[in-house]
Design a protein around this motif. Structure first.
Motif, PDB file in Angstrom:
ATOM      1  N   UNK A   1      31.753  35.768  34.609  1.00 37.72           N
ATOM      2  CA  UNK A   1      32.416  36.897  33.957  1.00 37.72           C
ATOM      3  C   UNK A   1      32.240  38.169  34.779  1.00 37.72           C
ATOM      4  N   UNK A   2      31.037  38.383  35.299  1.00 36.16           N
ATOM      5  CA  UNK A   2      30.789  39.566  36.129  1.00 36.16           C
ATOM      6  C   UNK A   2      31.643  39.528  37.393  1.00 36.16           C
ATOM      7  N   UNK A   3      31.773  38.357  37.986  1.00 40.39           N
ATOM      8  CA  UNK A   3      32.593  38.209  39.186  1.00 40.39           C
ATOM      9  C   UNK A   3      34.066  38.485  38.883  1.00 40.39           C
ATOM     10  N   UNK A   4      34.556  37.946  37.765  1.00 42.90           N
ATOM     11  CA  UNK A   4      35.956  38.155  37.399  1.00 42.90           C
ATOM     12  C   UNK A   4      36.208  39.617  37.010  1.00 42.90           C
ATOM     13  N   UNK A   5      35.219  40.255  36.376  1.00 37.31           N
ATOM     14  CA  UNK A   5      35.347  41.682  36.077  1.00 37.31           C
ATOM     15  C   UNK A   5      35.396  42.497  37.369  1.00 37.31           C
ATOM     16  N   UNK A   6      34.615  42.075  38.346  1.00 39.49           N
ATOM     17  CA  UNK A   6      34.645  42.770  39.641  1.00 39.49           C
ATOM     18  C   UNK A   6      36.027  42.626  40.280  1.00 39.49           C
ATOM     19  N   UNK A   7      36.643  41.455  40.128  1.00 38.59           N
ATOM     20  CA  UNK A   7      37.991  41.270  40.663  1.00 38.59           C
ATOM     21  C   UNK A   7      38.987  42.206  39.984  1.00 38.59           C
ATOM     22  N   UNK A   8      38.828  42.420  38.682  1.00 35.82           N
ATOM     23  CA  UNK A   8      39.701  43.377  37.996  1.00 35.82           C
ATOM     24  C   UNK A   8      39.518  44.767  38.592  1.00 35.82           C
ATOM     25  N   UNK A   9      38.282  45.119  38.877  1.00 36.97           N
ATOM     26  CA  UNK A   9      38.002  46.418  39.491  1.00 36.97           C
ATOM     27  C   UNK A   9      38.654  46.526  40.871  1.00 36.97           C
ATOM     28  N   UNK A  10      38.628  45.437  41.632  1.00 37.44           N
ATOM     29  CA  UNK A  10      39.267  45.437  42.951  1.00 37.44           C
ATOM     30  C   UNK A  10      40.787  45.559  42.826  1.00 37.44           C
ATOM     31  N   UNK A  11      41.337  45.003  41.765  1.00 39.06           N
ATOM     32  CA  UNK A  11      42.784  45.119  41.545  1.00 39.06           C
ATOM     33  C   UNK A  11      43.161  46.562  41.241  1.00 39.06           C
ATOM     34  N   UNK A  12      42.286  47.258  40.536  1.00 36.18           N
ATOM     35  CA  UNK A  12      42.518  48.690  40.288  1.00 36.18           C
ATOM     36  C   UNK A  12      42.560  49.434  41.624  1.00 36.18           C
ATOM     37  N   UNK A  13      41.634  49.130  42.507  1.00 32.97           N
ATOM     38  CA  UNK A  13      41.605  49.776  43.815  1.00 32.97           C
ATOM     39  C   UNK A  13      42.872  49.454  44.592  1.00 32.97           C
ATOM     40  N   UNK A  14      43.342  48.217  44.470  1.00 37.33           N
ATOM     41  CA  UNK A  14      44.584  47.827  45.132  1.00 37.33           C
ATOM     42  C   UNK A  14      45.759  48.643  44.590  1.00 37.33           C
ATOM     43  N   UNK A  15      45.777  48.843  43.298  1.00 35.63           N
ATOM     44  CA  UNK A  15      46.851  49.650  42.698  1.00 35.63           C
ATOM     45  C   UNK A  15      46.785  51.093  43.179  1.00 35.63           C
ATOM     46  N   UNK A  16      45.599  51.622  43.353  1.00 34.94           N
ATOM     47  CA  UNK A  16      45.459  52.992  43.854  1.00 34.94           C
ATOM     48  C   UNK A  16      45.958  53.115  45.292  1.00 34.94           C
ATOM     49  N   UNK A  17      45.777  52.026  46.063  1.00 26.88           N
ATOM     50  CA  UNK A  17      46.138  52.075  47.485  1.00 26.88           C
ATOM     51  C   UNK A  17      47.588  51.673  47.750  1.00 26.88           C
ATOM     52  N   UNK A  18      48.153  50.835  46.876  1.00 23.08           N
ATOM     53  CA  UNK A  18      49.480  50.275  47.140  1.00 23.08           C
ATOM     54  C   UNK A  18      50.431  50.651  45.997  1.00 23.08           C
ATOM     55  N   UNK A  19      51.375  51.473  46.289  1.00 17.01           N
ATOM     56  CA  UNK A  19      52.298  51.949  45.252  1.00 17.01           C
ATOM     57  C   UNK A  19      53.218  50.834  44.749  1.00 17.01           C
ATOM     58  N   UNK A  20      53.505  49.825  45.560  1.00 21.11           N
ATOM     59  CA  UNK A  20      54.409  48.769  45.117  1.00 21.11           C
ATOM     60  C   UNK A  20      53.692  47.732  44.267  1.00 21.11           C
ATOM     61  N   UNK A  21      52.469  47.417  44.578  1.00 17.21           N
ATOM     62  CA  UNK A  21      51.610  46.523  43.793  1.00 17.21           C
ATOM     63  C   UNK A  21      52.241  45.162  43.534  1.00 17.21           C
ATOM     64  N   UNK A  22      52.942  44.625  44.504  1.00 17.44           N
ATOM     65  CA  UNK A  22      53.564  43.314  44.334  1.00 17.44           C
ATOM     66  C   UNK A  22      52.519  42.205  44.208  1.00 17.44           C
ATOM     67  N   UNK A  23      51.325  42.427  44.748  1.00 22.42           N
ATOM     68  CA  UNK A  23      50.277  41.406  44.673  1.00 22.42           C
ATOM     69  C   UNK A  23      49.847  41.140  43.238  1.00 22.42           C
ATOM     70  N   UNK A  24      50.023  42.120  42.363  1.00 21.42           N
ATOM     71  CA  UNK A  24      49.608  41.956  40.968  1.00 21.42           C
ATOM     72  C   UNK A  24      50.771  41.609  40.057  1.00 21.42           C
ATOM     73  N   UNK A  25      51.928  41.391  40.598  1.00 24.45           N
ATOM     74  CA  UNK A  25      53.102  41.115  39.786  1.00 24.45           C
ATOM     75  C   UNK A  25      53.251  39.608  39.580  1.00 24.45           C
ATOM     76  N   UNK A  26      52.328  39.021  38.806  1.00 28.96           N
ATOM     77  CA  UNK A  26      52.355  37.594  38.500  1.00 28.96           C
ATOM     78  C   UNK A  26      52.309  37.428  36.982  1.00 28.96           C
ATOM     79  N   UNK A  27      52.692  36.272  36.464  1.00 26.35           N
ATOM     80  CA  UNK A  27      52.683  36.070  35.007  1.00 26.35           C
ATOM     81  C   UNK A  27      51.278  36.122  34.399  1.00 26.35           C
ATOM     82  N   UNK A  28      50.245  35.884  35.196  1.00 26.18           N
ATOM     83  CA  UNK A  28      48.887  35.848  34.671  1.00 26.18           C
ATOM     84  C   UNK A  28      48.157  37.176  34.808  1.00 26.18           C
ATOM     85  N   UNK A  29      48.821  38.166  35.395  1.00 25.19           N
ATOM     86  CA  UNK A  29      48.222  39.477  35.579  1.00 25.19           C
ATOM     87  C   UNK A  29      49.216  40.547  35.159  1.00 25.19           C
ATOM     88  N   UNK A  30      48.693  41.568  34.543  1.00 24.60           N
ATOM     89  CA  UNK A  30      49.520  42.699  34.144  1.00 24.60           C
ATOM     90  C   UNK A  30      48.863  43.980  34.650  1.00 24.60           C
TER      91      UNK A  30
END
Length: 182
Positions: free
Chosen positions: A36-65
């Motif tokens: 759970x801690x590892x998966x929570x860390x991944x969510x945190x990394x996704x936030x950083x990705x969103x801050x860095x990438x305005x298009x955020x296509x990497x997070x545009x999957x059915x299992x992630x919002x």
């Protein structure tokens, strides 16, 4: 003789199974928390990705919002399946929510401009990861316990072989023979 052997084997196996079960349960709990801690860390990394990438296509999957809100709470951008309203009422931190009948793990963080970013991942995916880790842990234990049972049986039987000899000598004697055994 058979009852002593049976008792020793059953007690040894029962103790082994109880200790193994307790250790496995503790391992499952700590593994679940670590995963759970590892998966929570991944969510945190996704936030950083969103801050860095305005298009955020990497997070545009059915299992992630994801959702990005401005300081007034207006949705600036979001993933294809994300609703227009915030996924979580939490302004910051982790939360578990239900969206479209599915459980999601969310993380919300504030932006320097006063806005908010929310990312979410299906809990089912997280549970699959935990289940896979547990299965990989339990499989060797499930195979090992019968092997251990066989080894314990052989060791106890071998260790009690001298008692079998004494038993045979006593059965061969008459009931009135009180001489010492060799």
């Amino acid at each position: 003789m058979i009852s002593i052997r049976r008792f020793l084997i059953l007690v040894s196996l029962a103790a082994t199974i109880v200790v193994t079960f307790i250790a496995t349960f503790q391992g499952y709990r700590s593994g679940t928390l670590a995963t759970q801690a590892l998966l929570d860390k991944q969510l945190s990394e996704k936030i950083q990705l969103l801050n860095a990438d305005a298009t955020s296509q990497a997070l545009n999957t059915p299992n992630q919002l994801f959702q990005v809100f401005d300081a007034q709470g207006q949705l600036l951008r979001g993933s294809a399946g994300a609703p227009a309203l915030p996924l979580t009422d939490e302004s910051r931190g982790y939360a578990d929510i239900s969206h479209d009948g599915t459980l999601w793990r969310t993380l919300a963080v504030g932006t320097p401009e006063g806005g908010r970013i929310v990312v979410a991942e299906r809990r089912a995916l997280q549970f699959e990861v935990v289940d896979e880790v547990v299965l990989q842990t339990l499989l060797p234990i499930g195979i090992g316990i019968p092997v251990l049972a066989l080894v314990i049986g052989v060791i106890i039987t071998y260790g009690l072989r001298h008692l079998r000899t004494v038993e045979q000598e006593l059965r061969a004697r008459s009931a009135h023979n009180l001489q010492t055994l060799d």
